[in-house]
Design a protein around this motif. Structure first.
Motif, PDB file in Angstrom:
ATOM      1  N   ASP A   1      10.872  17.710 -51.851  1.00 11.93           N
ATOM      2  CA  ASP A   1      10.689  16.465 -52.594  1.00 11.93           C
ATOM      3  C   ASP A   1      11.484  15.315 -51.970  1.00 11.93           C
ATOM      4  O   ASP A   1      11.783  14.317 -52.622  1.00 11.93           O
ATOM      5  CB  ASP A   1      11.079  16.639 -54.067  1.00 11.93           C
ATOM      6  N   SER A   2      11.848  15.471 -50.652  1.00  8.39           N
ATOM      7  CA  SER A   2      12.479  14.417 -49.835  1.00  8.39           C
ATOM      8  C   SER A   2      13.874  14.038 -50.306  1.00  8.39           C
ATOM      9  O   SER A   2      14.329  12.921 -50.053  1.00  8.39           O
ATOM     10  CB  SER A   2      11.581  13.169 -49.794  1.00  8.39           C
ATOM     11  N   VAL A   3      14.574  14.943 -50.976  1.00  7.88           N
ATOM     12  CA  VAL A   3      15.966  14.718 -51.348  1.00  7.88           C
ATOM     13  C   VAL A   3      16.852  15.272 -50.241  1.00  7.88           C
ATOM     14  O   VAL A   3      16.696  16.424 -49.828  1.00  7.88           O
ATOM     15  CB  VAL A   3      16.300  15.382 -52.695  1.00  7.88           C
ATOM     16  N   SER A   4      17.792  14.449 -49.767  1.00  5.05           N
ATOM     17  CA  SER A   4      18.659  14.861 -48.667  1.00  5.05           C
ATOM     18  C   SER A   4      19.942  15.504 -49.190  1.00  5.05           C
ATOM     19  O   SER A   4      20.562  15.004 -50.132  1.00  5.05           O
ATOM     20  CB  SER A   4      19.031  13.658 -47.800  1.00  5.05           C
ATOM     21  N   THR A   5      20.302  16.625 -48.600  1.00  7.18           N
ATOM     22  CA  THR A   5      21.640  17.183 -48.758  1.00  7.18           C
ATOM     23  C   THR A   5      22.253  17.241 -47.372  1.00  7.18           C
ATOM     24  O   THR A   5      21.549  17.285 -46.356  1.00  7.18           O
ATOM     25  CB  THR A   5      21.599  18.582 -49.390  1.00  7.18           C
ATOM     26  N   TRP A   6      23.582  17.262 -47.317  1.00  6.72           N
ATOM     27  CA  TRP A   6      24.265  17.093 -46.046  1.00  6.72           C
ATOM     28  C   TRP A   6      25.259  18.220 -45.814  1.00  6.72           C
ATOM     29  O   TRP A   6      26.031  18.581 -46.707  1.00  6.72           O
ATOM     30  CB  TRP A   6      24.991  15.743 -46.032  1.00  6.72           C
ATOM     31  N   THR A   7      25.220  18.785 -44.621  1.00  7.99           N
ATOM     32  CA  THR A   7      26.198  19.788 -44.212  1.00  7.99           C
ATOM     33  C   THR A   7      26.799  19.347 -42.885  1.00  7.99           C
ATOM     34  O   THR A   7      26.109  18.745 -42.054  1.00  7.99           O
ATOM     35  CB  THR A   7      25.553  21.173 -44.044  1.00  7.99           C
ATOM     36  N   SER A   8      28.073  19.615 -42.696  1.00  8.50           N
ATOM     37  CA  SER A   8      28.734  19.170 -41.465  1.00  8.50           C
ATOM     38  C   SER A   8      29.208  20.350 -40.637  1.00  8.50           C
ATOM     39  O   SER A   8      29.589  21.398 -41.166  1.00  8.50           O
ATOM     40  CB  SER A   8      29.922  18.252 -41.785  1.00  8.50           C
ATOM     41  N   GLU A   9      29.145  20.162 -39.345  1.00  7.88           N
ATOM     42  CA  GLU A   9      29.586  21.169 -38.374  1.00  7.88           C
ATOM     43  C   GLU A   9      30.496  20.483 -37.360  1.00  7.88           C
ATOM     44  O   GLU A   9      30.148  19.439 -36.800  1.00  7.88           O
ATOM     45  CB  GLU A   9      28.378  21.766 -37.663  1.00  7.88           C
ATOM     46  N   ARG A  10      31.664  21.049 -37.138  1.00 12.17           N
ATOM     47  CA  ARG A  10      32.588  20.497 -36.148  1.00 12.17           C
ATOM     48  C   ARG A  10      32.210  21.028 -34.768  1.00 12.17           C
ATOM     49  O   ARG A  10      32.248  22.236 -34.517  1.00 12.17           O
ATOM     50  CB  ARG A  10      34.027  20.858 -36.485  1.00 12.17           C
ATOM     51  N   LEU A  11      31.812  20.125 -33.863  1.00 16.57           N
ATOM     52  CA  LEU A  11      31.399  20.519 -32.529  1.00 16.57           C
ATOM     53  C   LEU A  11      32.554  20.529 -31.535  1.00 16.57           C
ATOM     54  O   LEU A  11      32.451  21.160 -30.482  1.00 16.57           O
ATOM     55  CB  LEU A  11      30.315  19.565 -32.011  1.00 16.57           C
ATOM     56  N   ASP A  12      33.628  19.824 -31.862  1.00 19.71           N
ATOM     57  CA  ASP A  12      34.760  19.698 -30.949  1.00 19.71           C
ATOM     58  C   ASP A  12      35.993  19.382 -31.786  1.00 19.71           C
ATOM     59  O   ASP A  12      35.881  18.708 -32.822  1.00 19.71           O
ATOM     60  CB  ASP A  12      34.502  18.587 -29.930  1.00 19.71           C
ATOM     61  N   SER A  13      37.153  19.850 -31.356  1.00 15.32           N
ATOM     62  CA  SER A  13      38.375  19.678 -32.158  1.00 15.32           C
ATOM     63  C   SER A  13      39.451  18.867 -31.456  1.00 15.32           C
ATOM     64  O   SER A  13      40.599  18.837 -31.916  1.00 15.32           O
ATOM     65  CB  SER A  13      38.938  21.051 -32.548  1.00 15.32           C
ATOM     66  N   ARG A  14      39.116  18.198 -30.370  1.00 14.34           N
ATOM     67  CA  ARG A  14      40.123  17.396 -29.666  1.00 14.34           C
ATOM     68  C   ARG A  14      40.332  16.048 -30.347  1.00 14.34           C
ATOM     69  O   ARG A  14      39.410  15.480 -30.929  1.00 14.34           O
ATOM     70  CB  ARG A  14      39.699  17.170 -28.218  1.00 14.34           C
TER      71      ARG A  14
END
Length: 400
Positions: A174-187
């Motif tokens: 139904d076009s509702v956005s949820t968001w998840t985050s991923e850390r690609l780098d830790s510098r």
């Protein structure tokens, strides 16, 4: 310096809103019709832009006459960058903000990324990423190839904080956005994250400028389930002072080169003769050949454009030096804004736009007066507490 048939003239511009104690701290200035969301404006309409002040917390949508169109003050405390995109794909422009969380470098967890959907309707801000260090940049692109835009965030941090985050847009039926985050780098130290399909495989990659002690430009190649990191350039020492990158096909050969600056002086307050505008020329197979184009102490940003309308790319560069540095320097030896005229392939002549105190941390180029050539808008970062301090300085090009 050489003579030029092109001259720039300072144009008075009213500044809407207030500064904090007369200190202008413009961290970002850019057009509304950004590459992430092209929206060509009618010729008779004054060019609109976004301007963020990292001390006052103001993020303003304004036009180049100085008219304030919208003030997003109070949404974030210390904005570093602002981008326009349509994250929810409803045909209305959204505003995405990078919040440093503190004006001065320190390790904390107050940085964040904020999304204002349909910003012209004053929608409620949504936090996409928080409890991280100082966020210096956000970029938008469909990084996972699922048909909706995701967000990349550069967490500059300081010493113990920092990293690169991919904030994935997971849209439901139904076009509702949820968001998840991923850390690609830790510098610590990421500054800019321009998005591009660098290896031409149909998947979006990105290029990261990582400063602090790392001082590298790296490609993050999208391999589907992960990203492969490839170093493209490394500075000569840990105090090299990386300050910005811009992707451009500078030589017109069909691939992406990198316009790079190293001019960060805030770590040492020293005028460094090796600070410069450089071109990392793409020679193929992810190999980039560095070339120094012009020394410029404090250089913070450089942008390409055909300034003299002769059909090839020139460069405008802006510099900033701390007040402590300026007090000890001969100001008549300093240059705040220059343009580099490409007189033959790979050959440049240097021209002064403004000398004296370098106070520009941001710059963008547009045909402000709509006469057919590119003018310069420079964001002021002036710590000297001037009464009536201006946020922006405009310089009109006489090429036409």
């Amino acid at each position: 310096m050489t003579d030029s048939s092109v001259h720039f003239t300072a144009v008075p511009m009213a500044t809407p809103g207030n500064t904090i104690n007369g200190v202008a701290a413009v961290s970002f200035v850019g057009p509304i019709d950004s590459p992430d969301n092209p929206q060509p404006q009618a010729k008779a309409t004054p060019i609109q832009l976004l301007c963020s002040d990292m001390i006052s917390g103001h993020v303003r949508r304004m036009d180049v006459t100085g008219s304030l169109l919208h003030d997003f003050s109070g949404i974030v405390r210390h904005p570093a960058a602002a981008r326009i995109a349509d994250l929810n794909q409803n045909g209305q422009p959204d505003l995405i903000l990078a919040d440093l969380g503190s004006p001065l470098p320190e390790d904390h967890d107050r940085g964040k990324v904020v999304w204002i959907a349909d910003y012209e309707a004053a929608s409620t801000p949504v936090i996409l990423l928080d409890k991280v260090g100082r966020v210096a940049d956000v970029r938008i692109g469909d990084m996972d190839g699922d048909g909706d835009p995701d967000v990349l965030a550069a967490e500059f941090g300081w010493y113990r904080t920092g990293g690169i985050h991919l904030i994935r847009n997971q849209r439901s039926a139904d076009s509702v956005s949820t968001w998840t985050s991923e850390r690609l780098d830790s510098r610590a130290g990421p500054i800019h994250l321009p998005i591009v399909d660098l290896d031409r495989d149909g998947r979006l990659d990105f290029v990261a400028l990582v400063s602090q002690e790392h001082e590298v430009v790296e490609a993050f190649l999208n391999r589907g389930a992960s990203f492969e990191r490839v170093q493209l350039f490394a500075g000569a020492d840990p105090s090299w002072g990386s300050s910005g990158i811009e992707l451009t096909d500078f030589d017109g050969d069909g691939d992406d080169d990198i316009l790079y600056t190293n001019g960060d002086t805030f770590d040492s307050n020293l005028v460094k003769p090796y600070h410069a505008v450089r071109l990392l020329e793409n020679t193929g197979s992810l190999k980039f050949e560095p070339r120094t184009l012009a020394a410029l102490p404090g250089v913070h940003r450089a942008l390409p454009a055909d300034i003299d309308l002769d059909g090839d790319m020139d460069i405008v560069a802006a510099a900033i030096l701390p007040q402590q540095t300026l007090r000890a320097a001969r100001r008549d030896d300093l240059q705040a804004l220059i343009w580099l005229e490409q007189t033959a392939p790979g050959k440049f002549s240097r021209h002064l736009i403004q000398g004296g105190s370098p106070i520009y941390a941001s710059v963008f180029l547009a045909d402000i007066d709509q006469d057919g050539d590119m003018d310069v808008v420079a964001g002021c970062f002036d710590e000297s507490k001037r009464e009536g301090a201006q946020l922006l300085h405009v310089f009109a090009n006489s090429a036409r």
